[in-house]
Design an enzyme around this catalytic site. Structure first.
Site, short mmCIF file in Angstrom:
data_model
loop_
_atom_site.label_atom_id
_atom_site.label_comp_id
_atom_site.label_asym_id
_atom_site.label_seq_id
_atom_site.Cartn_x
_atom_site.Cartn_y
_atom_site.Cartn_z
N ASP A 176 0.64 -1.24 0.24
CA ASP A 176 0.35 0.46 0.34
C ASP A 176 0.67 1.24 -0.28
O ASP A 176 1.76 1.38 0.76
CB ASP A 176 -0.72 0.23 1.23
CG ASP A 176 -1.66 0.75 0.75
OD1 ASP A 176 -2.01 2.27 0.28
OD2 ASP A 176 -2.62 1.35 2.21
N ARG A 187 0.70 8.03 -2.72
CA ARG A 187 0.53 8.57 -1.79
C ARG A 187 1.94 9.38 -2.45
O ARG A 187 2.67 10.24 -2.07
CB ARG A 187 0.57 8.32 -0.62
CG ARG A 187 -0.77 8.50 -0.20
CD ARG A 187 -1.45 7.85 1.27
NE ARG A 187 -1.70 6.27 0.94
CZ ARG A 187 -1.66 5.42 2.43
NH1 ARG A 187 -1.32 5.80 3.46
NH2 ARG A 187 -1.63 4.16 2.00
N SER A 199 -6.18 -5.28 -6.57
CA SER A 199 -7.93 -5.82 -6.22
C SER A 199 -9.19 -6.22 -6.42
O SER A 199 -9.56 -5.57 -7.78
CB SER A 199 -8.55 -5.09 -4.34
OG SER A 199 -8.87 -4.64 -4.32
N ASN A 220 -10.23 -2.59 -7.27
CA ASN A 220 -9.74 -1.29 -8.21
C ASN A 220 -9.34 -1.15 -8.87
O ASN A 220 -9.26 -0.29 -9.82
CB ASN A 220 -8.21 -2.02 -7.99
CG ASN A 220 -7.70 -2.18 -6.70
OD1 ASN A 220 -6.88 -2.66 -6.47
ND2 ASN A 220 -7.91 -1.48 -5.98
N ARG A 263 -11.13 2.41 -9.68
CA ARG A 263 -10.35 3.67 -9.64
C ARG A 263 -10.25 4.05 -11.66
O ARG A 263 -11.10 3.64 -12.75
CB ARG A 263 -9.10 2.95 -9.69
CG ARG A 263 -8.51 3.09 -8.35
CD ARG A 263 -7.21 2.05 -8.13
NE ARG A 263 -6.92 1.78 -6.05
CZ ARG A 263 -5.45 1.68 -6.23
NH1 ARG A 263 -4.59 1.60 -6.79
NH2 ARG A 263 -5.48 0.87 -5.19
N GLU A 321 0.22 -12.73 12.24
CA GLU A 321 0.69 -12.50 13.13
C GLU A 321 0.97 -11.39 11.95
O GLU A 321 0.97 -12.04 10.52
CB GLU A 321 1.98 -12.33 13.26
CG GLU A 321 2.45 -13.66 14.23
CD GLU A 321 1.60 -13.40 16.25
OE1 GLU A 321 1.75 -12.03 15.81
OE2 GLU A 321 1.05 -13.57 16.46
#
Length: 220
Positions: free
Chosen positions: A11, A15, A56, A59, A62, A187
């Site tokens: 991710d 940005r 995904s 997506n 978009r 985890e």
């Protein structure tokens, strides 16, 4: 206790590009370069399976221009990098729905899988047009009983091990419909760094954090 099976939600490409005043497509290209670099590090660090979330089922919403550029990039990368990864002993597997994907790109994915099928140094699972709920629904439609192991055989990649560790970069702390079945006891690690800046040192830090934890799988 080392993490042998690792999955990453890559991710922050958009940005990263925005912070630099670059088109989002350049962020995705930088992110793809990081996938290749960290894949090589994974081999050095003893990881046997690396799963990356590349596109995904959500997506598709978009902007059309971004989606088109992503599809072109996937195609170019598969064609250019499959021989290189094959020579390095990487086995490639694409997991996700093939319906709705350009048939030429589907054929390229099939070619990459066949070309690298005999390799066993590391397996790179690329989650493409993937959604965890979609995977479970697609398996459920064909499931006729027999318990969890029988259900697992109906998933997109039955041979995939449950990830020991799921990493999501960019500081967001959610799973976003990724490996919902497989990550039941994984985890989780949420570094702040945007994916294109995720370095070998960041990877090593994530693996070290995993090694410091105690996994009980519901027991004491």
């Amino acid at each position: 206790m080392s993490a042998t099976y690792v999955a990453i939600i890559t991710d922050g490409n958009g940005r990263w590009a925005q912070q630099r005043g670059l088109p989002v497509e350049q962020g995705h290209e930088a992110g793809a370069d990081t996938v290749k670099a960290r894949l090589r590090d994974a081999v050095d660090l003893g990881v046997r399976e690396l799963t990356v979330y590349s596109f995904s089922t959500e997506n598709w919403s978009r902007p059309q221009e971004e989606v088109g550029a992503l599809m072109a990039m996937f195609s170019a990368r598969i064609l250019a990098e499959t021989p290189e990864l094959d020579a390095e002993g990487v086995r490639m597997r694409f997991v996700g729905r093939r319906e709705g994907v350009n048939p030429e790109l589907v054929e390229q994915m099939r070619w990459a899988e066949e070309t690298t099928a005999a390799n066993d140094r590391i397996t790179l699972f690329v989650a493409f047009n993937y959604g965890g709920r979609a995977e479970i629904l697609d398996a459920a439609e064909r499931y006729s009983g027999g318990g969890e192991e029988a259900f697992r055989t109906l998933l997109y990649a039955p041979e995939m091990h449950d990830p020991d560790l799921v990493i999501r970069t960019s500081g967001e702390q959610r799973i976003s419909n990724f490996l919902l079945w497989q990550s039941a006891y994984s985890e989780l690690h949420f570094p702040e760094v945007l994916w294109p800046d995720f370095s070998r040192a960041d990877f090593e830090e994530a693996l070290a954090a995993y090694e410091s934890r105690v996994r009980r799988f519901g027991s004491r």
